[in-house]
Scaffold this active site. Structure first.
Site, short mmCIF file in Angstrom:
data_model
loop_
_atom_site.label_atom_id
_atom_site.label_comp_id
_atom_site.label_asym_id
_atom_site.label_seq_id
_atom_site.Cartn_x
_atom_site.Cartn_y
_atom_site.Cartn_z
N TYR A 72 23.72 32.17 87.00
CA TYR A 72 24.98 32.03 87.76
C TYR A 72 25.01 30.84 88.70
CZ TYR A 72 22.26 34.73 91.15
OH TYR A 72 21.28 35.17 91.98
N LYS B 121 28.51 41.60 90.04
CA LYS B 121 27.20 41.54 90.68
C LYS B 121 26.27 42.45 89.89
CE LYS B 121 25.00 41.87 95.20
NZ LYS B 121 23.97 42.84 94.86
N CYS C 179 25.43 48.78 128.06
CA CYS C 179 25.03 49.34 129.35
C CYS C 179 24.57 48.17 130.20
CB CYS C 179 23.89 50.33 129.12
SG CYS C 179 22.90 50.61 130.59
N CYS D 71 27.05 54.47 131.21
CA CYS D 71 26.01 54.66 130.19
C CYS D 71 25.60 56.13 130.16
CB CYS D 71 24.81 53.77 130.52
SG CYS D 71 23.37 54.16 129.49
N ASP E 136 23.03 44.32 88.76
CA ASP E 136 21.99 44.90 89.59
C ASP E 136 20.63 44.74 88.92
OD1 ASP E 136 20.97 46.17 91.71
OD2 ASP E 136 21.64 48.18 91.16
N CYS F 262 17.93 50.98 133.10
CA CYS F 262 18.24 52.03 132.12
C CYS F 262 16.96 52.41 131.38
CB CYS F 262 19.30 51.55 131.14
SG CYS F 262 19.67 52.77 129.88
N GLU G 27 32.75 37.17 90.06
CA GLU G 27 31.72 37.47 89.05
C GLU G 27 31.15 38.86 89.31
OE1 GLU G 27 28.65 34.48 89.39
OE2 GLU G 27 30.15 32.91 89.65
N LYS H 177 31.21 45.50 97.36
CA LYS H 177 30.41 46.55 96.72
C LYS H 177 31.28 47.68 96.18
CE LYS H 177 26.15 46.05 97.07
NZ LYS H 177 25.25 46.34 98.08
N CYS I 248 21.87 56.39 131.57
CA CYS I 248 21.42 56.07 132.94
C CYS I 248 22.56 56.03 133.95
CB CYS I 248 20.69 54.73 132.95
SG CYS I 248 21.79 53.32 132.75
S1 IVH Z 1 25.36 34.48 93.93
C1 IVH Z 1 23.32 32.98 98.11
N1 IVH Z 1 26.16 35.72 91.81
O1 IVH Z 1 22.97 39.56 94.28
C2 IVH Z 1 23.27 34.07 97.13
N2 IVH Z 1 24.39 36.71 93.07
O2 IVH Z 1 22.62 39.65 97.51
C3 IVH Z 1 24.05 33.68 95.95
N3 IVH Z 1 23.52 38.76 92.11
O3 IVH Z 1 19.79 39.22 94.45
C4 IVH Z 1 24.00 34.72 94.95
N4 IVH Z 1 24.84 38.85 90.37
O4 IVH Z 1 20.66 37.71 92.51
C5 IVH Z 1 25.31 35.74 92.85
N5 IVH Z 1 26.97 36.66 89.90
C6 IVH Z 1 26.12 36.70 90.91
C7 IVH Z 1 25.17 37.74 91.08
C8 IVH Z 1 24.33 37.69 92.19
C9 IVH Z 1 23.86 39.44 91.01
C10 IVH Z 1 22.46 39.14 93.05
C11 IVH Z 1 21.57 38.00 93.46
C12 IVH Z 1 20.95 38.49 94.72
C13 IVH Z 1 21.99 39.41 95.26
C14 IVH Z 1 22.62 38.78 96.48
#
Ligand code: IVH
Length: 650
Positions: free
Chosen positions: A200, A98, A397, A379, A100, A403, A96, A285, A382
């Site tokens: 989601y 992500k 170390c 180290c 923002d 140290c 899916e 990412k 030290c």
């Molecule tokens: S699943 C346990 N699905 O990403 C977390 N998160 O770092 C499960 N986000 O702020 C999240 N789109 O809101 C999931 N399709 C998606 C997403 C999503 C954006 C965001 C989420 C959270 C961050 C996770």
């Protein structure tokens, strides 16, 4: 800038960003501050303090964040690890985008929308019920739904709407605009904002897969991102990733990567979570920007737990509008694997909230006689022997108590905001007091007043009656501390704030924690520690090693004699299993891990042995000696089905 100044600066920008939604610096500039902090060995808690102007809402299950992956190898590693954990050769992965924006949870009772909250600190969020209710296309009523249903998703603002909105505002980016719109005290203001959302996840449904969840959400009338793909291999996952990456400017909203999730929901509870992120999902990412520059030198930094971290000092370069002069090299393995050498021309990348890192080395431009980088054998601070722990990439170390760099970093951490928050003891002062011999180990902080009776501090530049009085006041005012802060102040390896909270919640009282930690060589104490969700073997071993050292034990005893450590108030939960100690025995229908995860998610503490403190014993087939003991102690015994109905009815 000192560590403390840097920390204060970051906290200031966190406040502007998370609470006021009015950042003064770009995300990129903020990243640089965070990167500096990491380089200096500071652990910065990212996330938001809750804004007290909103009501506080306890999440039914923590709202976690996601682990990050940046390249194909990271994804391969993730999939291989999951397959190994599950002992399977095939997996179905839901991919899916992500989006923002700002995450939220929305609760429905008997089909009626009753509450919505921001993610907040993960455990508690801010009450934004009235604001969420103003979003167009957000269902207020779900037909044919009984009981409780919780929907989680991401609220966002489209890029074109953002531009229009910003004609009269000055939000830094669509994400901030979304946060600013949703976190309004007056819902009428929110109602006029162009907020959109994607749902989601669904808690409390009967769906078996993420695919079914998304379809059900759509069926119930929620907005669900139509870009999604069920992948059966890493190749297919990467295809989807590249597809979205290449067309992301046409999506109309910001996407900063792809989330990969195990499609089979059973696997979510089987795999469980760490205290920050689920093990059943990962965020891949998108890279933001690349630049090529010279790696001038590899610096080695010694952190508060002795870990040697290599850092690349770069010829400064502008990457996507930000000047980069350092990059993380993670550890020695990374240098070896990428064959990174001093003097190399390297490609650096910055992506979203990530510390710049080195993507590759331009080997063609390398001089033929450029020597390989040799990691120091002692180290660099030290001269102590360095050690590599089996199964770990970190090199440390060995001079824990000799140290200077380690001791000073530990002291700095102890007085930092995250721990005792002693004002007036910034990095510079810690170094000063160490050098003049007044503070050489943590308990010395609390005997400073005594020592100053026979020491003429005023003879030193910058110290007068008033500044000394202020410092001593500040130290004295910090003698009362919560157990979790206390634990995280000790610089025990792998124990930062999150883990310290888990320990404090489980052991409640300092004495209880200390007694149990002193007995970690016994199976019972060790397995109790390991039974805490989020505590793994590495962490448990690290605590054992800390407590098996007499110097640490003496230091701790000395330290606590000056302090009042507050126990944890665990009475805030409200399920039938809340705060209850539960033990499993015999063969259960669920796997033991699954059953334990369920119980913990209901607020119970799972223990491995029966004692008079046990509240419930859950018995499966062929129970053993625990059953007998529980009967003798008169502990309530539940069959597995009964436990489930207890959970369901709570
Ligand atoms: S699943 C346990 N699905 O990403 C977390 N998160 O770092 C499960 N986000 O702020 C999240 N789109 O809101 C999931 N399709 C998606 C997403 C999503 C954006 C965001 C989420 C959270 C961050 C996770």
């Amino acid at each position: 800038m000192t560590n403390q100044e840097l920390r204060q600066k970051i906290e200031y920008h966190n406040l502007l960003y998370y609470q006021k939604n009015k950042p003064e610096i770009t995300d990129a500039e903020y990243d640089i501050l965070k990167q500096k902090a990491v380089e200096l060995g500071e652990e910065i808690e990212v996330g938001s303090e809750l804004d007290s102007r909103f009501g506080k809402v306890k999440h039914s299950e923590p709202m976690l964040s996601l682990g990050n992956a940046y390249n194909e190898q990271d994804i391969e590693k993730f999939i291989t690890k999951v397959k190994k954990l599950l002992n399977v050769s095939k997996l179905e992965i839901m991919c899916e985008p992500k989006v923002d924006g700002l995450s939220f949870s929305a609760v429905y009772e008997d089909g009626r929308f009753i509450k919505a909250a921001t993610r907040g600190d993960g455990d508690y969020g801010e009450d934004i019920t009235k604001n969420i209710a103003t979003i167009k296309d957000f269902p207020q009523v779900l037909s044919g739904i009984k009981d409780r249903l919780e929907v989680r998703g991401e609220a966002y603002i489209r890029n074109d709407d953002f531009l229009k909105l910003n004609e009269n505002n000055d939000f830094a980016n669509p994400r901030n605009a979304a946060a600013g719109s949703l976190r309004q005290l007056d819902p009428n203001i929110t109602a006029n904002m162009p907020l959109k959302y994607f749902a989601y996840s669904l808690l409390g449904g009967e769906e078996k897969t993420q695919d079914e969840v998304l379809n059900r959400l759509e069926g119930l009338g929620f907005c669900v991102n139509k870009h999604r793909f069920l992948a059966k291999s890493v190749d297919e996952m990467l295809q989807f990733y590249n597809g979205i990456y290449n067309c992301r400017c046409n999506l109309g909203f910001d996407v900063d990567g792809i989330v990969y999730k195990m499609n089979d929901l059973k696997l979510h509870s089987k795999l469980g979570s760490t205290n920050r992120a689920p093990k059943w999902a990962i965020a891949h990412k998108f890279p933001a920007a690349y630049g090529k520059t010279k790696l001038e030198k590899i610096l080695i930094q010694v952190g508060r737990t002795g870990v040697l971290t290599p850092i690349a000092k770069l010829t400064p370069i502008n990457v996507g509008g930000v000047i980069i002069s350092r990059a993380s090299l993670h550890n020695y393995e990374e240098i070896k694997r990428k064959d990174i050498r001093e003097g190399d021309i390297v490609v650096v990348a910055r992506a979203g909230d990530v510390i710049p890192h080195i993507v590759e080395v331009d080997k063609d431009s390398r001089l033929p006689n450029a020597p390989k980088f040799i990691f120091p054998e002692v180290c660099p601070e030290c001269g102590s022997r360095i050690e590599k722990v089996d199964g770990e990439t970190a090199i440390r170390c060995s001079g824990e108590f000799t140290c200077k760099a380690q001791i000073i970093e530990k002291l700095k951490h102890f007085v930092s905001q995250e721990a005792f928050a002693i004002i007036g003891l910034a990095d510079k002062q810690i170094e000063f007091f160490y050098d003049i011999g007044l503070i050489q180990q943590i308990p010395d902080i609390f005997t400073l007043e005594e020592k100053l009776k026979e020491f003429d501090l005023e003879a030193y530049n910058g110290w007068g009656k008033q500044s000394i009085a202020n410092l001593l006041n500040s130290i004295n005012s910090r003698k009362t501390i919560s157990l979790d802060r206390f634990i995280s102040s000790l610089s025990i390896r792998f124990i930062a704030q999150g883990t310290a909270k888990l320990l404090a919640k489980h052991y409640v009282f300092f004495e209880n924690w200390q007694n149990s930690m002193m007995k970690l060589q016994c199976y019972e104490s060790f397995s109790e520690l390991m039974s805490i969700d989020g505590i793994g073997e590495k962490t448990a071993e690290s605590i054992r090693s800390f407590f098996s050292n007499q110097q640490n034990v003496n230091m701790l005893n000395n330290l606590v004699s000056h302090l009042n450590i507050l126990p944890v108030d665990n009475n805030k939960r409200s399920s039938a299993l809340s705060g209850k100690i539960i033990v499993f025995t015999g063969t259960l229908k669920m796997s033991r891990d699954e059953a334990s995860n369920k119980a913990r998610s209901m607020g119970a503490q799972v223990s491995s042995s029966v004692s008079s403190k046990t509240h419930f014993l859950v018995v499966g087939q062929n129970p053993g000696s625990k059953h007998k003991k529980a009967v003798e102690l008169g502990i309530k015994i539940l069959r597995e089905e009964e436990r489930l109905s207890l959970v369901a009815n709570s």
